[in-house]
Design an enzyme around this catalytic site. Structure first.
Site, PDB file in Angstrom:
ATOM      1  N   MET A 123       0.858  -1.181   0.000  1.00  0.00           N
ATOM      2  CA  MET A 123       0.000   0.000   0.000  1.00  0.00           C
ATOM      3  C   MET A 123       0.889   1.224   0.000  1.00  0.00           C
ATOM      4  O   MET A 123       1.373   1.637   1.043  1.00  0.00           O
ATOM      5  CB  MET A 123      -0.871   0.004   1.249  1.00  0.00           C
ATOM      6  CG  MET A 123      -1.684  -1.261   1.402  1.00  0.00           C
ATOM      7  SD  MET A 123      -2.785  -1.512   0.025  1.00  0.00           S
ATOM      8  CE  MET A 123      -3.236  -3.214   0.283  1.00  0.00           C
ATOM      9  N   CYS A 124       1.176   1.724  -1.194  1.00  0.00           N
ATOM     10  CA  CYS A 124       2.250   2.692  -1.185  1.00  0.00           C
ATOM     11  C   CYS A 124       2.430   3.361  -2.531  1.00  0.00           C
ATOM     12  O   CYS A 124       1.729   3.080  -3.485  1.00  0.00           O
ATOM     13  CB  CYS A 124       3.550   2.007  -0.804  1.00  0.00           C
ATOM     14  SG  CYS A 124       3.653   0.353  -1.478  1.00  0.00           S
ATOM     15  N   GLY A 125       3.412   4.245  -2.551  1.00  0.00           N
ATOM     16  CA  GLY A 125       3.813   4.885  -3.787  1.00  0.00           C
ATOM     17  C   GLY A 125       5.289   4.622  -4.007  1.00  0.00           C
ATOM     18  O   GLY A 125       6.067   4.564  -3.057  1.00  0.00           O
TER      19      GLY A 125
ATOM     20  N   VAL B 287       7.032   5.562  -0.481  1.00  0.00           N
ATOM     21  CA  VAL B 287       6.208   6.039   0.642  1.00  0.00           C
ATOM     22  C   VAL B 287       5.265   4.905   1.020  1.00  0.00           C
ATOM     23  O   VAL B 287       4.746   4.205   0.158  1.00  0.00           O
ATOM     24  CB  VAL B 287       5.406   7.318   0.305  1.00  0.00           C
ATOM     25  CG1 VAL B 287       6.349   8.476   0.042  1.00  0.00           C
ATOM     26  CG2 VAL B 287       4.453   7.111  -0.860  1.00  0.00           C
TER      27      VAL B 287
END
Lengths: 650, 303
Positions: free
Chosen positions: B1-3, B150
């Site tokens: 779950m991220c960038g 992130v």
């Protein structure tokens, strides 16, 4: 022309300026977009927005009548849910371009990403370049035109609409088939291309639904159903119900579908009790006057909260599963009781909106009935992820209930066995979800609370995502919750009990120190004020009632909700059956029931020595069974089983 | 779950603003993950020396961990050239010429390893890109390429060592950032463990890094390893991988996780969202590309 420079103002300010300019009829130019998300969402005026550069996710989403021109690229979800209006993109579009559109014309001059036109209902999506994986996925209607390569699995699980392909076909999706295009259709496409000045001289192949998966092959043999109360809570080995299931499955060759909730005995609120012996407590003549019950839900991040006269709401139930009259009765009762009603899947009816004083509008993966105008007249917005009775599954509405009128509201073909998508096109993780929540807030000017409906599964993870993604509240639904139609085994064996759901949620939030950052509305088999108080004491900020509300309004619990011929006129779309339902009369019954809930909540709260429902806590509870003690962590006090609470509270 | 984000300056110019570029890109997609931020940075390398970064914490336990590490360095024949404590990390430069995999497993028992490599340094901690920059001075970092991440913590805790990027435990200079989830994680992990590999975390991203590094150590080019990874890994994923000289990406067949790239004569930049790429070129509309499902590629810095 109004010019908005996004290097100078935030997207939120920019969108406010766009809506204000649109309301005055001015065209708008957006400078320095730099691929920012949500540009122009929620615009409902016939003006033109020109974006000088590239835009991010959901360009022009949740809009109506407006025209957008983007000079270069756009991100995911181009034109999400647009009614009328148009978008022209000079470059490429990311995944799910034209998702859930309901009439718009969307033109992408470059390529589109995967799943273009997912769950679209009406309108045209044109891709002048190449499409990608699963274009037309689960589309219900409208037209997709692809001039380049089709990408893999074109038209995967489409149930309506047409795809016209000018380039090479890579592969067809499940239940899609090639057919001949009529000359009139081709002429219309040529005119469309001319209008958007796109040169294309090639020929077209047409792809439509093959019709193999729209309905279940064999219907269930009609049998006199075993009453819910006969089989529920019994042995689940070889009882009468199991025998009947085996027999029916021997005829239809698949799982059974039925209405209502799971019947298997699992630990529930009945397995916990009040620590204090309240049988002898003095509660006075009218405890309702002595206990503060007013509850605000949804305001913690600055939106206008729902104002409830008691910590109770109506659980989401759809117009579709239930008749218009039944939804109207519930709405009226909710207004009389001063609590909130919820649309469930499938859109908002005028009758429901007019009757309910406070109404939450729910958005599901199929985006059935979802639109900006009803969002604007809602009092709260809710993203459905799953429900307690069948976590991980979408709604099921059997053909009998998918009438012409209902299909029109939902934007789908009439007469199909509607199996709603179990996933949202644009929510594939917590990271996408945060962008989706922001879209809803941007589109409605941050006025409305945004909640999430979570069927209890991996609650300790899911609730953390809910709070980190910034939801205002969560509607947490345990496996004792009911549904209008679900696979029988799913209802019995998937999901976790309501008792576990609330306790896991509380523990997970405490572990990250974020309990104060979200509110919890607990539901799933909460029957009355006694259960309600237990739910509140376990930590819920409010509870929601679904099944008990419809039983109060005449439901006889025959579990045939899915069939569509409900004898009481509640779970049907057949006008002959619905005629039997007297909405005003039943509204009074539901209201009277809700008042009994209010009295019970007040009486027990007062008997426990509190003046305000917010003072209820785990200290007021004990567990009656070892299982309930294990789940809740409450002290195990089996001796409390002997107390007759109903006598006490009655 | 991220960038995720990655950048490679194609020309062999070590004096590029890689740190600042990654901060900007991650700040652009911070909404995808506010819990923690991390960087994999490739700087100047010196023959015979390796750079090591450890998570040691900030209290008394940090001193103990550093003491243990220095003992292990001595035991393993690694000569300490330079070391310092930065934030909750400990950075050591050693001269070492033995078996790196054996050495890395040995130091792992003394403290949590974040990275080991001739030029790779992984910096990750709780907070935003700017928070981590404040603590670790990322924006002064210069080099040819790097990755960033992130994170929104869902299944595991918000801890610095649970953040990305992940180092391919035991393999010099290999790092990964990943968005998605590998659903055959335990099956793949057990397969690698049976061959003697150790895993420092239960994170699926570490598995991808070790999988790729293992292939490369057998002489298989990174690009080929990426190709097989798409078939061998189940789940939804978009990931970026970096080595001393290359960066690459792979994207699963379902294309459920976003990825977009921009390339010109000077650089290749890849990110979860175009808004991150645009941070490198404010006010300019970019000619970007979205990689198709099931695709992969690599780019090298020219030597």
């Amino acid at each position: 022309m109004v010019t908005i420079d996004l290097s100078q103002v935030s997207v939120r300010e920019g969108n406010e300026q766009i809506r204000a300019a649109g309301a005055e009829g001015h065209d708008i130019e957006v400078l320095n977009p730099d691929a920012r998300h949500h540009i122009g969402v929620g615009l409902i005026h016939p003006v033109t927005v020109t974006v000088r550069g590239s835009a991010g996710y959901f360009l022009g989403g949740l809009s109506d009548k407006a025209n957008f021109v983007v000079e270069r690229n756009v991100g995911w979800g181009l034109g999400d849910n647009m009614y009328n209006g148009s978008v022209v993109v000079g470059g490429n579009a990311g995944a799910i371009a034209g998702v859930a559109i309901r009439g718009a014309e969307i033109v992408v001059k470059g390529n589109v990403g995967s799943r273009a036109g997912q769950v679209m209902k009406k309108g045209t999506l044109l891709c002048a370049g190449n499409a990608n994986f699963m274009a037309g996925y689960m589309m219900y209607g409208g037209r997709i035109i692809i001039l380049g390569d089709s990408g893999e699995r074109l038209g995967e699980d489409m149930s309506g609409g047409e795809i016209f392909l000018g380039g090479p076909l890579n592969s067809l999706g499940s239940d899609a088939t090639l057919t001949d295009a009529e000359q009139a259709e081709i002429d219309d496409i040529r005119a469309f291309l001319d209008r958007y000045e796109i040169p294309f001289k090639g020929s077209f192949q047409k792809v439509v639904n093959a019709g193999k998966k729209l309905r279940y092959g064999t219907s269930e043999t009609p049998v006199r159903s075993i009453p819910y109360f006969t089989f529920s809570g019994q042995s689940d080995y070889w009882n009468q119900k199991v025998q009947e299931d085996v027999y029916i499955k021997s005829q239809i060759g698949r799982y059974r579908v039925r209405g209502y909730g799971g019947a298997r005995a699992v630990p529930h609120l009945t397995d916990i009790a009040f620590r204090k012996d309240i049988t002898a407590a003095s509660i006075g003549d009218n405890p309702v006057d002595d206990v503060e019950m007013k509850t605000l839900i949804g305001g913690i991040n600055g939106a206008k909260p729902l104002t409830l006269t008691m910590p109770v709401m109506i659980a989401p139930m759809s117009y579709g599963a239930l008749s218009r009259s039944a939804k109207q009765a519930i709405a009226i009762a909710s207004g009389m009781a001063g609590i909130a009603e919820n649309t469930g899947e499938g859109g908002m009816s005028d009758a429901q909106r007019d009757a309910a004083k406070q109404l939450i509008f729910q958005m599901l993966g199929g985006r059935l009935g979802w639109n900006i105008h009803d969002m604007n007249r809602a009092d709260g917005l809710e993203i459905y992820i799953s429900q307690g009775a069948k976590p991980g599954f979408g709604g099921q509405l059997m053909a009998k209930k998918v009438t012409k009128e209902l299909a029109e509201i939902r934007g789908i073909p009439a007469g199909i066995d509607l199996r709603s998508p179990s996933r949202h096109p644009d929510i594939l993780g917590a990271d996408d979800l945060v962008i989706k929540i922001e879209e809803l807030r941007e589109a409605t000017g941050y006025r409305l609370p945004v909640s999430v409906k979570l069927g209890a599964g991996r609650i300790r993870d899911d609730i953390k995502i809910a709070v980190k993604d910034g939801f205002d509240f969560v509607e947490l639904d345990g496996m004792q919750g009911s549904t209008g139609a679900g696979g029988a085994e799913v209802m019995e064996y998937v999901g976790i009990p309501t008792l576990s759901a609330i306790c896991e949620a509380e523990r997970a939030l405490a572990s990250i120190g974020r309990r104060q950052d979200i509110e919890i509305v607990l539901m799933g088999g909460i029957r009355d004020g006694v259960d309600a108080v237990k739910g509140l004491a376990l930590g819920a900020d409010a509870i929601a009632l679904g099944t008990s509300a419809i039983i109060a309004g005449g439901c006889i619990a025959c579990m045939q909700c899915h069939v569509g011929q409900c004898v009481t006129g509640i779970a049907t779309q057949d006008p002959e059956h619905e005629k039997r339902y007297k909405a005003k009369v039943e509204a009074q019954h539901i209201y009277t029931f809700l008042e009994s809930v209010r009295w019970q909540i007040a009486a027990i709260t007062k008997a426990l020595g509190h003046k305000d429902v917010k003072q209820l806590s785990r200290d007021d509870l004990v567990a009656l069974t070892p299982e309930a003690a294990e789940i809740t962590g409450l002290p195990y006090e089996p001796d409390r089983r002997n107390v007759d609470l109903f006598q006490a509270a009655g | 779950m991220c960038g995720i984000a990655g950048i490679l300056f194609k020309h062999m110019d070590i004096d590029r603003d890689t740190g600042k570029a990654l901060i900007d890109m991650l700040d652009g997609c911070q909404h995808r993950g506010p819990d923690s931020t991390g960087f994999a940075l490739y700087g100047d390398d010196h023959p015979g020396e390796i750079k090591m970064r450890f998570y040691v914490g900030t209290g008394n336990e940090a001193g103990d961990a550093i003491g243990r590490l220095r003992e292990v360095f001595a035991e393993q024949g690694a000569e300490l050239v330079d070391d310092e404590r930065i934030g909750s990390a400990y950075r050591a430069v050693v001269k070492f010429s033995g078996d790196l995999q054996k050495f890395s497993y040995a130091v792992e028992h003394a403290a949590k390893v974040m990275s080991i490599g001739e030029s790779l340094e992984i910096v990750k901690d709780i907070g935003t890109a700017h928070d981590v920059d404040d603590g670790y001075d990322i924006h002064h970092f210069r080099g040819t390429h790097g990755l960033g991440h992130v994170r929104l913590a869902t299944e595991s805790d918000v801890k610095p060592e649970a953040g990305h990027p992940f180092w391919a435990t035991g393999f010099s200079d290999v790092a990964i950032v990943h968005n998605g989830q590998i659903t055959n994680y335990w099956k793949m992990r057990r397969r690698l463990e049976r061959r003697g590999f150790e895993f420092v975390t239960d994170n699926d991203s570490e598995l991808i890094a070790v999988y790729l590094a293992d292939k490369m150590s057998q002489g298989i080019p990174l690009k080929e390893a990426l190709r097989t990874s798409i078939d061998d890994m189940d789940g939804t994923f978009s990931f970026l991988v970096s080595t001393k000289d290359e960066i690459g990406y792979a994207k699963d067949h379902l294309a459920a996780k976003p990825m977009i790239m921009f390339e010109n004569d000077d650089l290749i930049a890849i990110a979860s969202e175009e808004v991150s790429l645009n941070r490198l070129f404010p006010g300019k509309a970019l000619d970007t590309r979205e990689p198709p499902p099931g695709s992969y590629n690599t780019w090298s810095r020219s030597t």
